[in-house]
Structure formats: structure tokens, C-alpha cells
Design an enzyme around this catalytic site. Structure first.
Site, mmCIF file in Angstrom:
data_model
loop_
_atom_site.group_PDB
_atom_site.id
_atom_site.type_symbol
_atom_site.label_atom_id
_atom_site.label_comp_id
_atom_site.label_asym_id
_atom_site.label_seq_id
_atom_site.Cartn_x
_atom_site.Cartn_y
_atom_site.Cartn_z
ATOM 1 N N THR A 272 0.819 -1.217 0.000
ATOM 2 C CA THR A 272 0.000 0.000 0.000
ATOM 3 C C THR A 272 0.845 1.256 0.000
ATOM 4 O OG1 THR A 272 -1.811 -1.101 1.123
ATOM 5 C CG2 THR A 272 -1.724 1.273 1.357
ATOM 6 N N TYR B 298 -8.360 0.564 -3.240
ATOM 7 C CA TYR B 298 -7.275 1.073 -4.086
ATOM 8 C C TYR B 298 -6.493 -0.129 -4.587
ATOM 9 C CZ TYR B 298 -4.791 -0.060 0.172
ATOM 10 O OH TYR B 298 -4.305 -0.728 1.252
ATOM 11 N N SER C 198 1.789 -7.870 -0.654
ATOM 12 C CA SER C 198 2.618 -8.795 0.123
ATOM 13 C C SER C 198 1.932 -10.119 0.443
ATOM 14 C CB SER C 198 3.112 -8.123 1.399
ATOM 15 O OG SER C 198 2.068 -7.941 2.325
ATOM 16 N N THR D 97 1.726 -4.498 4.064
ATOM 17 C CA THR D 97 1.636 -4.748 5.504
ATOM 18 C C THR D 97 1.093 -6.142 5.848
ATOM 19 O OG1 THR D 97 -0.512 -3.654 5.543
ATOM 20 C CG2 THR D 97 1.405 -2.320 6.131
ATOM 21 N N ASP D 98 0.488 -6.818 4.867
ATOM 22 C CA ASP D 98 -0.149 -8.098 5.196
ATOM 23 C C ASP D 98 0.840 -9.155 5.692
ATOM 24 O OD1 ASP D 98 -2.432 -6.863 4.430
ATOM 25 O OD2 ASP D 98 -2.905 -8.176 2.747
ATOM 26 N N LYS E 16 0.619 -7.281 12.581
ATOM 27 C CA LYS E 16 -0.507 -6.453 12.136
ATOM 28 C C LYS E 16 -1.737 -6.879 12.936
ATOM 29 C CE LYS E 16 -2.789 -4.934 7.872
ATOM 30 N NZ LYS E 16 -2.815 -5.079 6.394
ATOM 31 N N GLU F 88 -1.622 -28.178 28.531
ATOM 32 C CA GLU F 88 -2.671 -28.525 27.561
ATOM 33 C C GLU F 88 -2.401 -29.843 26.839
ATOM 34 O OE1 GLU F 88 -5.562 -27.163 26.879
ATOM 35 O OE2 GLU F 88 -5.456 -25.134 27.681
HETATM 36 N N1 GLN Z 1 -1.669 -1.967 3.868
HETATM 37 C C1 GLN Z 1 -1.125 -2.802 2.990
HETATM 38 O O1 GLN Z 1 0.031 -2.688 2.639
HETATM 39 C C2 GLN Z 1 -1.991 -3.924 2.464
HETATM 40 C C3 GLN Z 1 -1.910 -4.009 0.956
HETATM 41 C C4 GLN Z 1 -1.622 -5.409 0.432
HETATM 42 N N2 GLN Z 1 -2.625 -6.346 0.776
HETATM 43 C C5 GLN Z 1 -0.238 -5.827 0.856
HETATM 44 O O2 GLN Z 1 0.002 -6.392 1.873
HETATM 45 O O3 GLN Z 1 0.673 -5.574 0.137
#
Ligand code: GLN
Length: 334
Positions: free
Chosen positions: A17, A31, A64, A97-98, A170, A291
Site C-alpha cells: 500500500t 485502491y 505482500s 503490511t499483510d 498487524k 494442555e
Molecule cells: N496496507 C497494505 O500494505 C496492504 C496491501 C496489500 N494487501 C499488501 O500487503 O501488500
């Protein structure tokens, strides 16, 4: 007047992103990721040149969630080459970020350098109102160029916080304060200056027994998610696909349903490593022989690593050992 030499910081761009673009400024969530090239991203933050001599390199341009083990190795090798170079002081990686938390942990395990490596992303594309990428990137370059970030392992700068790449995750997908560690940030970065509060206690980078230069490929490790009424279908399918280890994304303390226990015992006898993790939201904490009788079953516990981070450590560890006791030692130490 004193001559100030600015650090040399390389930005390796991979997509996400932070390189995303939407149709209108109101599109914070709708987007396309991985659209904008690194030269344009750097040109969009002219203040970077006050912090460092910045050079960009487009390593890949993807969202990602589509990163493969091959991509990880390619990125890891390029980072190692640059870290070995005398004219590089710090490395920034822009990333979706994924799976950012996976890549950051991977690099933390395999890069033999004390130079700062900072992984950064954004929650909103640059085209959106209150886009967070510019400041996150500015902070990443500031940290990567600073001497006091050396030797602290791979770092993540999001939302003004400096997090350890080992345990940051995340936690929410719709806020700019998305990245948290159950153990808190290492520091803050404010107006280009870092303020540190704690240090990582787990082995990383220079102190790691793993080295990207010795890793030719990564083994197949899969994750199976647990829930009420679960059965053993996913575990069996993973084993059939050739998984060398299965991460049990367990409930609570990595607990295992009685409908799954016999299958996991049988798979272990067939040579598949069984690693108990937890999918508890704010960070699981799996204790050995709580457990489940891990000693008797010859299973491994993932400690505080979430399932996706446990997959990364298992893959890296399995390049060196197939011994479950060694695996468990590694899960305690990293
Ligand atoms: N906020 C993000 O970067 C998510 C965008 C995309 N799904 C990725 O991980 O690249």
C-alpha cells in the site's frame, strides 16, 4: 562550520500500500497496491535528503499476500549483499503490511549484519487523505541512517513507533496504528530522531546461527487453523502436500481438539514436525506440556510466536536440523 556526513541509506522497494494508488482522495481502503515505483516514492518525500543520501531499488512490485519463499530468499540475498558493502550504512525495505511481520522476522533471523535494517509500509495509499506512507518512510530512513539503531535487529517503523521485527504484528487492518507487539515498542521516532526504551532479548542478526548465504531453499511448512468442531482434514492435506512441519494455529494455549490429537501423533511418527502455536489475537503464549503432553508426543511449542511467525522460524530452523529437541531450543532462543 562542521562538515556533516550524511549516512547512505538504500531503499529496497517491494510493493504494498505504501506504493498503492486509489481513484480518489476519499479511497483509504479501496485502491490498488503496488502501483507506484520507488523513484516516485522518494521524489514524493524531498525531506529524505536532509536525513541521508538515499538511493532506491525496485526489487519487486507486489502486494505482500503474494510473497513466496523464493521472493523472501531473493530479498534476503539482496539485503545481505548491500549490508556487506562499505558505502551502505542502513537499509530500508518498503513492503505491503499483510506479511510485513513475516519478512521482518525472516530478515531478523538470517541477515549477518549490525547495520540497521528497517521494514516499513503504510495503511493508506499515497493518494488518500491523511496518507501515512510519507511519514512512515521518513521515519524508516531516519532510523536506518542512525548509529543508535545498529545491532538492534530488524526494525519496523509504523505510526511513529519503532518495533522489533521479531514480535511486531498487524493487529488491525483499518487503522494507521495497525502494528503492535504484545511486549511493546522498542522506541519512538519523532521529527527524524529516535528515542529508545528497550532492547530485544531474543537472538537475532549477528548473534543468529542462521545465515542467508547458506540457505539455498526453504522447506514446505504449512499452517492449520483451529476452531470449534474442527477435524483433521487440513492437517492431513498439508502432510500429503509434503509439509515437513505443520504449525498448529491453536485455540488458547495452543490447545488441540481431541478430534485432531491422534492424527497429529500419527503424523509425528511419520516424521512431520508438529509445532503448537496460538491464534489468540493479542499474542498467544504456548507453554510446553501444558494442555498437551509435548514430551510424550515429541511435539514442539512456538512460545510467543504467532502461527505465521512460527512458520518462518520453522522453515529457517529446518534448513539446519530435523531434530525436534533442537527445534524446541531454537523456538525458545529466537
Ligand atoms: N496496507 C497494505 O500494505 C496492504 C496491501 C496489500 N494487501 C499488501 O500487503 O501488500
Amino acid at each position: 562550520q562542521e562538515a556533516v556526513t550524511k549516512p547512505n541509506v538504500i531503499i529496497l522497494a517491494t510493493g504494498g500500500t505504501i506504493a498503492g494508488a486509489g481513484a480518489s482522495a476519499a479511497n483509504s481502503a479501496t485502491y490498488t497496491a503496488a502501483k507506484v515505483g520507488i523513484d516516485k516514492l522518494i521524489a514524493g518525500v524531498p525531506e529524505l535528503s536532509q536525513l541521508a543520501n538515499v538511493r532506491g531499488e525496485q526489487v519487486m512490485q507486489i502486494a505482500s499476500e503474494s510473497i513466496t519463499n523464493e521472493n523472501l530468499l531473493q530479498l534476503g540475498r539482496r539485503v545481505a549483499e548491500l549490508a556487506d558493502s562499505n558505502d551502505v550504512d542502513g537499509i530500508v525495505i518498503t513492503h505491503g503490511t499483510d506479511t510485513l511481520e513475516e519478512t521482518a522476522y525472516f530478515l531478523n533471523l538470517v541477515e549477518k549484519t549490525d547495520k540497521p535494517i528497517v521494514v516499513v509500509g503504510s495503511m493508506r495509499p499515497g493518494t488518500a487523505m491523511s496518507a501515512d506512507g510519507m511519514l512512515n518512510l521518513y521515519n524508516a530512513v531516519a532510523v536506518a541512517g542512525s548509529k543508535d539503531a545498529r545491532g538492534k535487529g530488524v526494525l519496523v517503523t509504523m505510526n511513529d513507533e519503532i518495533q522489533s521485527g521479531r514480535d511486531v504484528s498487524k493487529m488491525i487492518n483499518i487503522k494507521t496504528e495497525a502494528f503492535k507487539s504484545p511486549w511493546g515498542p522498542l522506541g519512538m521516532v519523532v521529527e527524524g530522531k529516535s528515542y529508545w526504551f528497550r532492547l530485544p532479548a531474543k537472538r537475532h542478526t549477528m548473534d543468529s546461527e542462521f545465515d542467508i548465504k547458506n540457505i539455498k531453499s526453504l522447506p514446505n511448512v504449512g499452517i492449520a487453523y483451529s476452531y470449534g468442531n474442527v477435524d483433521d482434514t487440513a492437517y492431513k492435506a498439508l502432510a500429503q502436500s509434503g509439509a515437513k512441519a505443520i504449525i498448529h494455529a491453536g485455540t488458547g494455549n495452543g490447545s488441540v481438539s481431541s478430534s485432531v490429537v491422534p492424527t497429529l501423533q500419527a503424523l509425528r511418527k511419520d516424521g512431520v514436525q508438529i509445532i503448537r502455536s496460538s491464534h489468540v489475537n493479542n499474542g498467544g503464549f504456548v507453554l510446553r506440556n501444558a494442555e498437551q503432553p509435548d514430551d510424550k508426543n515429541d511435539w514442539v511449542v512456538a512460545h510467543d510466536l504467532n502461527p505465521q511467525k512460527a512458520r518462518i522460524l520453522a522453515m529457517v530452523a529446518l534448513t539446519k536440523t530435523q531434530d525436534s529437541k533442537e527445534l524446541q531450543r531454537i523456538f525458545w532462543e529466537y
